[in-house]
Design a protein around this motif. Structure first.
Motif, PDB file in Angstrom:
ATOM      1  N   GLY A  69       0.594  -1.481   0.546  1.00  0.00           N
ATOM      2  CA  GLY A  69       0.077   0.008  -0.175  1.00  0.00           C
ATOM      3  C   GLY A  69       0.663   1.231   0.059  1.00  0.00           C
ATOM      4  O   GLY A  69       0.279   2.282  -0.785  1.00  0.00           O
ATOM      5  N   VAL A  70       1.969   1.737   1.343  1.00  0.00           N
ATOM      6  CA  VAL A  70       2.752   2.110   0.722  1.00  0.00           C
ATOM      7  C   VAL A  70       3.284   2.459  -0.593  1.00  0.00           C
ATOM      8  O   VAL A  70       3.580   3.562  -1.227  1.00  0.00           O
ATOM      9  CB  VAL A  70       3.521   1.959   1.910  1.00  0.00           C
ATOM     10  CG1 VAL A  70       5.257   2.974   1.884  1.00  0.00           C
ATOM     11  CG2 VAL A  70       3.142   2.374   3.269  1.00  0.00           C
ATOM     12  N   GLY A  71       3.818   1.816  -1.465  1.00  0.00           N
ATOM     13  CA  GLY A  71       4.274   1.606  -2.770  1.00  0.00           C
ATOM     14  C   GLY A  71       3.176   2.014  -3.352  1.00  0.00           C
ATOM     15  O   GLY A  71       3.731   2.650  -4.526  1.00  0.00           O
ATOM     16  N   SER A  72       1.980   1.579  -3.105  1.00  0.00           N
ATOM     17  CA  SER A  72       1.220   2.623  -4.204  1.00  0.00           C
ATOM     18  C   SER A  72       0.624   3.654  -3.890  1.00  0.00           C
ATOM     19  O   SER A  72       0.849   4.163  -4.936  1.00  0.00           O
ATOM     20  CB  SER A  72      -0.111   1.600  -4.188  1.00  0.00           C
ATOM     21  OG  SER A  72      -1.806   1.836  -4.978  1.00  0.00           O
ATOM     22  N   GLU A  82       1.779   6.569  -7.072  1.00  0.00           N
ATOM     23  CA  GLU A  82       1.050   8.205  -7.776  1.00  0.00           C
ATOM     24  C   GLU A  82       1.885   9.394  -6.994  1.00  0.00           C
ATOM     25  O   GLU A  82       1.486  10.209  -8.753  1.00  0.00           O
ATOM     26  CB  GLU A  82       0.232   8.292  -6.692  1.00  0.00           C
ATOM     27  CG  GLU A  82      -1.031   9.359  -6.698  1.00  0.00           C
ATOM     28  CD  GLU A  82      -1.931   9.844  -5.541  1.00  0.00           C
ATOM     29  OE1 GLU A  82      -2.237  10.802  -5.431  1.00  0.00           O
ATOM     30  OE2 GLU A  82      -1.917   9.735  -5.289  1.00  0.00           O
ATOM     31  N   GLN A  83       3.063  10.079  -5.982  1.00  0.00           N
ATOM     32  CA  GLN A  83       3.790  10.973  -6.867  1.00  0.00           C
ATOM     33  C   GLN A  83       4.545  10.851  -7.881  1.00  0.00           C
ATOM     34  O   GLN A  83       4.888  11.440  -8.202  1.00  0.00           O
ATOM     35  CB  GLN A  83       4.629  10.801  -5.567  1.00  0.00           C
ATOM     36  CG  GLN A  83       2.902  11.384  -4.035  1.00  0.00           C
ATOM     37  CD  GLN A  83       2.587  12.481  -4.457  1.00  0.00           C
ATOM     38  OE1 GLN A  83       2.437  13.020  -5.058  1.00  0.00           O
ATOM     39  NE2 GLN A  83       1.418  12.077  -4.621  1.00  0.00           N
ATOM     40  N   LYS A 123       4.299  11.549 -11.430  1.00  0.00           N
ATOM     41  CA  LYS A 123       4.301  13.025 -11.752  1.00  0.00           C
ATOM     42  C   LYS A 123       5.748  13.504 -12.530  1.00  0.00           C
ATOM     43  O   LYS A 123       5.932  14.295 -13.012  1.00  0.00           O
ATOM     44  CB  LYS A 123       4.197  13.341 -10.224  1.00  0.00           C
ATOM     45  CG  LYS A 123       2.966  13.091  -9.976  1.00  0.00           C
ATOM     46  CD  LYS A 123       2.378  14.437  -8.508  1.00  0.00           C
ATOM     47  CE  LYS A 123       0.495  13.943  -8.429  1.00  0.00           C
ATOM     48  NZ  LYS A 123       0.645  14.969  -7.206  1.00  0.00           N
ATOM     49  N   ARG A 124       6.626  11.799 -11.997  1.00  0.00           N
ATOM     50  CA  ARG A 124       8.300  13.047 -12.842  1.00  0.00           C
ATOM     51  C   ARG A 124       7.968  11.997 -13.233  1.00  0.00           C
ATOM     52  O   ARG A 124       8.948  12.055 -14.801  1.00  0.00           O
ATOM     53  CB  ARG A 124       8.695  12.604 -11.390  1.00  0.00           C
ATOM     54  CG  ARG A 124       8.640  13.417 -10.518  1.00  0.00           C
ATOM     55  CD  ARG A 124       9.744  13.967  -9.049  1.00  0.00           C
ATOM     56  NE  ARG A 124       8.931  14.956  -8.131  1.00  0.00           N
ATOM     57  CZ  ARG A 124       8.047  14.859  -7.421  1.00  0.00           C
ATOM     58  NH1 ARG A 124       7.181  13.799  -7.417  1.00  0.00           N
ATOM     59  NH2 ARG A 124       8.032  16.245  -6.322  1.00  0.00           N
ATOM     60  N   ILE A 125       7.899  10.535 -13.618  1.00  0.00           N
ATOM     61  CA  ILE A 125       8.689   9.497 -14.624  1.00  0.00           C
ATOM     62  C   ILE A 125       7.532   8.787 -14.620  1.00  0.00           C
ATOM     63  O   ILE A 125       6.389   8.744 -14.081  1.00  0.00           O
ATOM     64  CB  ILE A 125      10.024   8.684 -14.203  1.00  0.00           C
ATOM     65  CG1 ILE A 125       9.138   8.333 -12.422  1.00  0.00           C
ATOM     66  CG2 ILE A 125      10.644   8.944 -13.829  1.00  0.00           C
ATOM     67  CD1 ILE A 125      10.175   6.797 -12.730  1.00  0.00           C
ATOM     68  N   PRO A 126       6.965   8.395 -16.015  1.00  0.00           N
ATOM     69  CA  PRO A 126       6.536   7.660 -17.249  1.00  0.00           C
ATOM     70  C   PRO A 126       6.274   6.200 -16.020  1.00  0.00           C
ATOM     71  O   PRO A 126       6.796   5.950 -15.320  1.00  0.00           O
ATOM     72  CB  PRO A 126       6.379   7.571 -18.043  1.00  0.00           C
ATOM     73  CG  PRO A 126       8.380   7.302 -18.332  1.00  0.00           C
ATOM     74  CD  PRO A 126       8.293   8.798 -17.295  1.00  0.00           C
ATOM     75  N   PRO A 127       4.797   5.934 -15.860  1.00  0.00           N
ATOM     76  CA  PRO A 127       4.213   4.652 -15.730  1.00  0.00           C
ATOM     77  C   PRO A 127       5.095   3.516 -16.270  1.00  0.00           C
ATOM     78  O   PRO A 127       5.465   2.700 -15.441  1.00  0.00           O
ATOM     79  CB  PRO A 127       3.054   4.827 -15.547  1.00  0.00           C
ATOM     80  CG  PRO A 127       2.232   5.813 -15.755  1.00  0.00           C
ATOM     81  CD  PRO A 127       3.670   6.715 -16.168  1.00  0.00           C
ATOM     82  N   VAL A 179      -5.957   5.507 -10.594  1.00  0.00           N
ATOM     83  CA  VAL A 179      -5.617   3.656 -10.012  1.00  0.00           C
ATOM     84  C   VAL A 179      -4.639   4.052  -8.795  1.00  0.00           C
ATOM     85  O   VAL A 179      -5.255   2.318  -8.241  1.00  0.00           O
ATOM     86  CB  VAL A 179      -4.580   3.454 -11.541  1.00  0.00           C
ATOM     87  CG1 VAL A 179      -4.431   2.423 -10.886  1.00  0.00           C
ATOM     88  CG2 VAL A 179      -6.265   3.373 -12.409  1.00  0.00           C
ATOM     89  N   ALA A 180      -3.684   4.432  -8.662  1.00  0.00           N
ATOM     90  CA  ALA A 180      -2.479   4.448  -7.398  1.00  0.00           C
ATOM     91  C   ALA A 180      -4.183   4.736  -6.605  1.00  0.00           C
ATOM     92  O   ALA A 180      -3.554   3.706  -5.477  1.00  0.00           O
ATOM     93  CB  ALA A 180      -2.114   5.334  -7.364  1.00  0.00           C
ATOM     94  N   ARG A 181      -4.785   5.156  -6.169  1.00  0.00           N
ATOM     95  CA  ARG A 181      -5.199   5.329  -4.935  1.00  0.00           C
ATOM     96  C   ARG A 181      -6.106   3.859  -4.649  1.00  0.00           C
ATOM     97  O   ARG A 181      -5.961   3.187  -3.418  1.00  0.00           O
ATOM     98  CB  ARG A 181      -6.185   6.599  -4.502  1.00  0.00           C
ATOM     99  CG  ARG A 181      -5.442   8.036  -4.773  1.00  0.00           C
ATOM    100  CD  ARG A 181      -5.724   8.762  -4.321  1.00  0.00           C
ATOM    101  NE  ARG A 181      -5.639  10.348  -5.305  1.00  0.00           N
ATOM    102  CZ  ARG A 181      -5.742  11.538  -4.652  1.00  0.00           C
ATOM    103  NH1 ARG A 181      -7.178  11.882  -4.319  1.00  0.00           N
ATOM    104  NH2 ARG A 181      -4.513  12.357  -4.698  1.00  0.00           N
ATOM    105  N   LEU A 182      -7.384   4.002  -5.451  1.00  0.00           N
ATOM    106  CA  LEU A 182      -7.631   2.515  -5.961  1.00  0.00           C
ATOM    107  C   LEU A 182      -6.466   1.501  -5.719  1.00  0.00           C
ATOM    108  O   LEU A 182      -7.845   0.768  -4.701  1.00  0.00           O
ATOM    109  CB  LEU A 182      -8.303   2.018  -7.439  1.00  0.00           C
ATOM    110  CG  LEU A 182      -9.254   1.272  -7.315  1.00  0.00           C
ATOM    111  CD1 LEU A 182     -10.539   1.261  -6.794  1.00  0.00           C
ATOM    112  CD2 LEU A 182      -9.828   1.073  -8.763  1.00  0.00           C
TER     113      LEU A 182
END
Length: 407
Positions: free
Chosen positions: A56-59, A63-64, A67-71, A333-336
């Motif tokens: 969960g921490v990794g997810s 999310e943050q 914002k800097r590198i693509p998924p 998606v990250a929060r879900l």
């Protein structure tokens, strides 16, 4: 459909497959891990709970990070870390080494799950039709292979590192090569191109996302019930043999694979809302059959229905989050994804506590009710009424890949 998207789809499906293999190899060899490191029964739950908590921490961190590198960058490097952490579990000798390996595994799995589903949602948007269930079918196939390899390792009494090393040596370089063809989406730009109102970047309204978070939690409570309690239930409550008690989970995985392999077609023809409703009803019926089953074979039939029903819910929940927030789908998606782990953490102890305090038959009613609550939130799986695809989609096919304005 361009060759770039086809390669992106195939490479992402392979990543889902690899993750299925790795996770199954870990969870199905827990007894061997416990014996190798001398982890007591009292301490084992703490080790097991640490993995989803850190995931969960990794997810959340992902999310943050995106914002800097693509998924695709997160996925490209988190998958090798997961495989190496799995190998670390197999080669370590002291409990502290096990703790470190599991911590790395958990954090990397959270980033991996989030980034895989981010790419899946964006690819589905680019395709303009449902393909999300196919990715999760690849995960189920990997899980079946991983569980089979784990069974072989246990049957031949192989050391953990002997079981894990060949898998890592094959899958790690293959995953790195396959990652060359990942395709990142541009949710905001695509949404603007089809005339949607796009929220500002990161503008995920939790109140709107909450129904999907609840559905995700309830689905994983059901999933963890089958994973952790089906064998015990058949043996202790329904009087099956020890050998027969191992069958339901394998059948559950196979039906999950079949349901997901065919599910995208159902979504295209009927729409996501209908498919999710049918899935919830099947899963609820399955738990009801399990709760009243007079014998082991009827109980196995119930767990089979649960697998057929639940298998469509989770992939469609991720897809629905992408449709609800087309300009901020990665954050959604990250929060879900965090609620995946919430359900996993709640499910097993919830059923165990109720089973000990009341009865295991009665405990099966709880996931049944929770899964059926999905029916209340079914409209959340379609932000606006279905529109029909054009171009590569045949007439009367529900378009679930993009927003409300079609292609």
């Amino acid at each position: 459909m361009t060759e770039v998207l086809r390669r992106g789809r195939a490479s992402l499906a392979f990543s889902f497959f690899v993750q299925g293999v790795a996770f199954a190899l870990l969870v199905t060899r827990i007894p061997a891990i416990q014996d190798r490191y001398g982890v007591s029964d009292a301490l084992l739950p703490a080790f097991l709970a640490a993995v989803p908590v850190l995931a969960g921490v990794g997810s959340v961190a992902t999310e943050q990070l995106v914002k800097r590198i693509p998924p695709s960058g997160v996925l490209r490097w988190s998958q090798p870390v997961v495989l190496l952490a799995l190998l670390g579990v197999g080669v370590g000798e002291r409990m502290v080494e096990l703790g470190i390996a599991l911590a790395v595994f958990g954090l990397a799995v959270g980033a991996l799950d989030a980034s895989m589903n981010m790419l899946g949602v964006s690819l589905q948007r680019a395709y303009g039709r449902s393909i999300m269930l196919g990715f999760h079918a690849a995960y189920s196939l990997g899980g079946i292979l991983g569980a089979s390899l784990a069974w072989a390792g246990a049957h031949w009494e192989l050391a953990l590192w002997v079981s894990y090393l060949p898998v890592v040596l094959v899958l790690l370089p293959a995953a790195l090569v396959g990652s060359r063809w990942f395709v990142d989406g541009d949710g905001g730009a695509k949404a603007e191109a089809v005339g949607e109102t796009v929220p500002r970047e990161g503008a995920v309204v939790f109140k709107v996302l909450l129904p999907l978070c609840l559905v995700m939690t309830f689905a994983y409570i059901g999933d963890s019930t089958v994973s952790n309690w089906s064998a015990k239930y058949l043996q202790d409550v329904l009087g099956s043999s020890e050998q027969l008690a191992t069958v339901p989970y394998n059948v559950y995985m196979v039906t999950t694979l079949l349901g997901r392999a065919l599910g995208d077609f159902g979504v295209r023809r009927l729409g996501a809302v209908t498919v999710v409703r049918v899935g919830a009803l099947l899963a609820g019926l399955g738990f009801a059959v399990v709760a009243v089953a007079p014998g082991a074979w009827v109980g196995m039939a119930g767990f089979t229905l649960v697998g057929l029903g639940l298998c469509v819910v989770v992939p469609q929940t991720f897809a629905a989050a992408g449709r609800l927030f087309p300009g901020a789908s990665d954050a959604a998606v990250a929060r879900l994804n965090v609620f995946n782990y919430v359900g996993f953490l709640i499910g097993s102890p919830l059923v165990g506590t109720l089973g000990d305090a009341w009865s295991y038959r009665g405990a099966m009613v709880v996931p049944m009710v929770l899964v059926l609550v999905t029916l209340v939130y079914a409209r959340s799986f379609d932000r606006q009424p279905d529109r029909y695809g054009v171009g590569h989609e045949r007439p009367r096919t529900a378009d679930v890949g993009r927003g409300s304005n079609g292609l």
